[in-house]
Design a protein around this motif. Structure first.
Motif, short mmCIF file in Angstrom:
data_model
loop_
_atom_site.label_atom_id
_atom_site.label_comp_id
_atom_site.label_asym_id
_atom_site.label_seq_id
_atom_site.Cartn_x
_atom_site.Cartn_y
_atom_site.Cartn_z
N GLN A 1 9.10 92.05 47.97
CA GLN A 1 10.81 91.92 48.32
C GLN A 1 11.50 91.77 47.35
O GLN A 1 12.54 92.11 47.11
CB GLN A 1 10.63 90.69 49.46
CG GLN A 1 9.84 91.11 50.62
CD GLN A 1 9.86 89.71 51.49
OE1 GLN A 1 9.70 88.60 51.03
NE2 GLN A 1 9.45 89.94 52.81
N GLN A 2 10.95 90.88 46.08
CA GLN A 2 11.91 90.73 45.20
C GLN A 2 12.16 92.19 44.28
O GLN A 2 13.31 92.24 43.72
CB GLN A 2 11.39 89.73 44.29
CG GLN A 2 11.26 88.36 44.64
CD GLN A 2 10.44 87.30 43.83
OE1 GLN A 2 9.72 87.72 43.00
NE2 GLN A 2 10.65 86.01 44.07
N ASP A 3 11.19 92.98 44.13
CA ASP A 3 11.50 94.23 43.58
C ASP A 3 12.30 95.06 44.31
O ASP A 3 13.31 95.72 43.66
CB ASP A 3 10.17 94.87 43.20
CG ASP A 3 9.31 94.37 42.32
OD1 ASP A 3 9.74 93.47 41.33
OD2 ASP A 3 8.02 94.76 42.10
N THR A 4 12.28 95.00 45.57
CA THR A 4 13.16 95.81 46.55
C THR A 4 14.58 95.32 46.33
O THR A 4 15.48 95.93 46.28
CB THR A 4 12.80 95.85 48.05
OG1 THR A 4 11.29 96.08 48.05
CG2 THR A 4 13.66 96.38 48.92
N THR A 5 14.66 94.24 46.34
CA THR A 5 16.11 93.53 46.16
C THR A 5 16.56 94.01 44.70
O THR A 5 17.90 94.29 44.71
CB THR A 5 16.14 92.12 46.42
OG1 THR A 5 15.50 91.54 47.57
CG2 THR A 5 17.33 91.56 46.13
N ARG A 6 15.87 93.81 43.78
CA ARG A 6 16.37 93.95 42.20
C ARG A 6 16.74 95.65 42.13
O ARG A 6 17.78 96.06 41.55
CB ARG A 6 15.33 93.69 41.39
CG ARG A 6 15.24 92.26 40.90
CD ARG A 6 14.31 92.01 40.11
NE ARG A 6 14.02 92.73 38.69
CZ ARG A 6 12.81 93.06 38.52
NH1 ARG A 6 11.69 92.68 38.73
NH2 ARG A 6 12.99 93.88 37.39
#
Length: 168
Positions: free
Chosen positions: A107-112
């Motif tokens: 999820q964090q990678d997707t947001t970044r």
């Protein structure tokens, strides 16, 4: 071959079978097939010869060349089929739940990544969206936008470099 193609002449087929079947089997075994695979493949080749005799063109190849080409192609097809996992070998049932840490990291990678794409110059962002989210080839993008193909490729390459830099 003409008699088989035009009248499905069984005598002509029997002659061709007697002549070529052992040679095809030997050819397949010499090229690495075991005896059972060579036998199966040879039977398939001879059945194909019977069904598709009308497709033989003497101006393109000799009967032997045509038959051995079919044999080579059939062997490749059979090897590919045997290399695939059988349905009973495939895992069935519910997949295990992913680790929560992996879910959060994704999820964090997707947001970044979404932020990094948003920070690209508009021209590059548009091309990235067309190429990766619109599933278009570079040529299709060039046709849609009217931009030269080299420009499309350069902008996408620059955008990907910027995304890599942002994500690392």
């Amino acid at each position: 071959m003409a008699a088989i193609a035009q009248a499905q002449d069984r005598k002509a087929f029997a002659e061709i079978f007697r002549h070529f079947a052992p040679r095809v089997k030997a050819f397949l075994m010499k090229s690495g097939a075991d005896e059972s695979l060579a036998e199966e493949c040879m039977q398939d080749v001879m059945a194909t010869l019977w069904r598709k005799a009308h497709m033989y063109d003497p101006s393109r190849a000799s009967v032997g060349t045509w038959i051995f080409t079919i044999a080579r192609n059939r062997k490749i097809d059979l090897l590919r089929r045997y290399a695939r996992p059988e349905p009973e070998d495939l895992p069935w049932g519910p997949e295990s739940e992913p680790d929560q840490a992996d879910v959060i990291a994704l999820q964090q990678d997707t947001t970044r990544l979404a932020e990094a794409i948003g920070n690209l110059p508009e021209k590059q962002r548009d091309l990235i969206h067309r190429a990766y989210f619109g599933d278009l080839t570079h040529a299709e993008i060039a046709a849609e936008t009217g931009l030269p193909l080299g420009t499309i490729k350069s902008r996408i390459r620059l955008a990907l470099e910027r995304l890599r830099h942002s994500m690392s």
